[in-house]
Design a protein around this motif. Sequence first.
Motif, short mmCIF file in Angstrom:
data_model
loop_
_atom_site.label_atom_id
_atom_site.label_comp_id
_atom_site.label_asym_id
_atom_site.label_seq_id
_atom_site.Cartn_x
_atom_site.Cartn_y
_atom_site.Cartn_z
N ASP A 106 8.65 -38.34 4.16
CA ASP A 106 8.64 -39.22 3.00
C ASP A 106 7.82 -40.55 3.52
N ARG A 110 4.13 -41.49 1.69
CA ARG A 110 4.11 -42.66 0.87
C ARG A 110 2.61 -43.36 1.37
N THR A 113 0.03 -43.20 -0.86
CA THR A 113 -0.01 -43.59 -2.25
C THR A 113 -0.25 -45.09 -2.17
N GLU A 115 2.43 -47.18 -1.12
CA GLU A 115 3.63 -47.79 -1.33
C GLU A 115 4.36 -48.52 -0.07
#
Length: 118
Positions: A106, A110, A113, A115
């Motif tokens: 995860d 991320r 992106t 994030e």
Amino acid sequence: MEPGETRQVLPQLRRGALEFCVLALLRSQPRYGFDLVRELSADELLTSEGTIYPLLSRLRREGLVTTTWQESDSGPPRRYYALTPAGHGALAGFVEEWRRFRDGVDRVLRLGTGEGTR
């Protein structure tokens, strides 16, 4: 990786996690084979009924599950599978490893992106 090859990822992930999904289903109560098939198929974790019985036999040989025969109201006796103490230990170890693995994947996903890293 070609676009068509991405479809091969899910079956590989499924195969790797299936035995621990079976152990997790047996954590709370003994179950018979078809009950496991029905539960795993509902979540698309099992694609073939023929996969579960060899897996259950292997788990029994490895001492992770034990079996008993119980009478059925709707047919012949059923073989029920239950988790052994070794099975509980194997499942607990997998859960810890799975969390680390999942969190790592995860985090990396991320990164692309924007994030953040945590």
